[in-house]
Design an enzyme around this catalytic site. Structure first.
Site, PDB file in Angstrom:
ATOM      1  N   ARG A 110       0.839  -1.195   0.000  1.00 46.94           N
ATOM      2  CA  ARG A 110       0.000   0.000   0.000  1.00 46.94           C
ATOM      3  C   ARG A 110       0.869   1.239   0.000  1.00 46.94           C
ATOM      4  O   ARG A 110       1.976   1.231   0.522  1.00 46.94           O
ATOM      5  CB  ARG A 110      -0.840   0.050   1.277  1.00 46.94           C
ATOM      6  N   ASP A 115       0.171   5.325   1.253  1.00 50.19           N
ATOM      7  CA  ASP A 115      -0.834   6.131   1.953  1.00 50.19           C
ATOM      8  C   ASP A 115      -1.329   7.288   1.099  1.00 50.19           C
ATOM      9  O   ASP A 115      -0.739   7.623   0.069  1.00 50.19           O
ATOM     10  CB  ASP A 115      -0.223   6.708   3.243  1.00 50.19           C
ATOM     11  N   TYR A 160      12.373   3.234  -1.328  1.00 50.58           N
ATOM     12  CA  TYR A 160      11.581   4.459  -1.211  1.00 50.58           C
ATOM     13  C   TYR A 160      12.525   5.651  -1.226  1.00 50.58           C
ATOM     14  O   TYR A 160      13.670   5.549  -0.794  1.00 50.58           O
ATOM     15  CB  TYR A 160      10.812   4.488   0.116  1.00 50.58           C
ATOM     16  N   ARG A 169       8.216   6.802   6.511  1.00 49.17           N
ATOM     17  CA  ARG A 169       7.889   8.150   6.978  1.00 49.17           C
ATOM     18  C   ARG A 169       8.318   8.369   8.424  1.00 49.17           C
ATOM     19  O   ARG A 169       8.588   9.496   8.832  1.00 49.17           O
ATOM     20  CB  ARG A 169       6.390   8.422   6.813  1.00 49.17           C
TER      21      ARG A 169
END
Lengths: 256, 256
Positions: free
Chosen positions: B61, B63, B121, B209
């Site tokens: 996923r 966000d 990422y 994050r």
């Protein structure tokens, strides 16, 4: 009668601001009836901040959808401001797609358009089979591989002092001269991105997008180097020079 | 009873697509009721293109507001397709903020999430007094100068195989283990842009994050290197580890 312009009014303070904007949502820089422009947003913010009705003068217009990394503008205020407070106040009031990078107090004879000695524009092309979604408003998408070597050669033909009448769309304007000195015109590939950089004492209306449009045609193999020379020498605007789409264009910097 | 899943159905063809998206307009990747997601858009486009009701399985996923340069997903079709036609057809039907870069036919045991061996990422920070307007949806804005040297040192503490329980927000989920091997975690400044790159076999929910959030606190001088070690060793999520804003985050690449 020798009227005083606001700039000659000794009680006025002249400021110069450097502004970056995402032009996607705007009908260009210059105030126009019934549409929203960047100039209008800044004038509204200045009105809210200072209480004064202010006319903002840009270094030049940018068209609908064109962006700026370093547009410069000047305006006069009756009240004095610490420049840093003007920056903070304007950024607090402006939408996020318009940002004031710098404000400076300047002499009353400074004029954002007339005092400019050099301008740089950059034109961004995303040259890959599929567009990068986060660049879709900030680069022109060209699917087929462009011949950058041919574009560089064509740029070398176009650089210098020439009559650029074939590179301006000039529907309702009278311009004294269409001769301009293009100081530099370069084409560079970095991965999928091709960047055209153009600097000049000043550009004609739609000139940068016309130069980019012809360079794109050359990169596609649709126009030869000889034809570029012919088109420049013809001094007549024809369909052979398309105007490249606005989203790839950034007013990059203005020198004074 | 041993039901056949679609992947075991010999009459189905499994495809893998690589997708880039601008997450600004979406409530994340995964289908959710009453909101629009990237997965849902792709399933709608597949339904229009193929006439089949297809479930799309992402590598993971993302966000709300998080972007992807190279999300990978798989799905099964009852009819066969030339992969290039799938790419063209999907891009013709999808909105401009979602682009399919590549489609490939894969073996029926390929699984976008379970077959992934490594993910990268990237987290983008615009570190300057004024935000660049064209990056406002694609980078986190930090006005005060960040200490990149301190951030690099903190990244070196966090890299490697650790229990990252202090770096996950895990409200409604049961996870077997919060141990993860972070293969690389680097911080680099290029002009006003600071890029954090993180690669791992897999990340916990909101882990990237959270790592970016702590590195930002270190860069601000609010958290010391010793405290980073303490927080990691504590294995307890507290307010000392903020979740960095979504707009700076890109799912960059998935390896199989």
């Amino acid at each position: 009668m020798n009227e005083l312009s606001p700039s000659q009014d000794v009680s006025a303070f002249r400021f110069r601001i450097t502004v970056a904007y995402d032009g996607t949502a705007y009908a260009g820089w210059q105030v126009q009836p019934a549409t929203m422009t960047v100039q209008q947003r800044i004038e509204e913010a200045l009105k809210s901040l200072t209480g004064e009705t202010v006319k903002v003068h840009g270094s030049g217009r940018t068209d609908q959808g064109v962006h700026a990394a370093g547009q410069v503008a000047h305006f006069d205020l009756l009240s004095d401001w610490i420049p840093g407070n003007l920056t903070k106040g304007l950024n607090a009031l402006l939408p996020q797609d318009i940002r004031v990078f710098q404000a400076r107090r300047v002499k009353p004879d400074f004029h954002a358009r007339r005092s400019a000695i050099k301008k740089e524009y950059r034109y961004f092309i995303w040259n890959a089979p599929v567009m990068d979604p986060i660049r879709r408003f900030y680069a022109t998408s060209v699917y087929k591989p462009l011949n950058v070597k041919a574009m560089k050669a064509a740029a070398r033909v176009l650089v210098g002092r020439h009559d650029f009448a074939a590179f301006t769309a000039n529907p309702n304007r009278v311009v004294e001269s269409t001769v301009r000195d293009v100081y530099s015109l370069s084409v560079r590939r970095t991965g999928n991105l091709i960047i055209i950089r153009a600097s000049s004492e000043g550009f004609l209306y739609k000139m940068v997008r016309s130069l980019a449009g012809l360079l794109l045609r050359v990169g596609e193999g649709a126009v030869t180097l000889d034809e570029v020379s012919e088109i420049l020498a013809s001094k007549i605007r024809t369909a052979r020079v398309p105007t490249a789409p606005p989203e790839g264009l950034f007013l990059w910097r203005v020198w004074y």
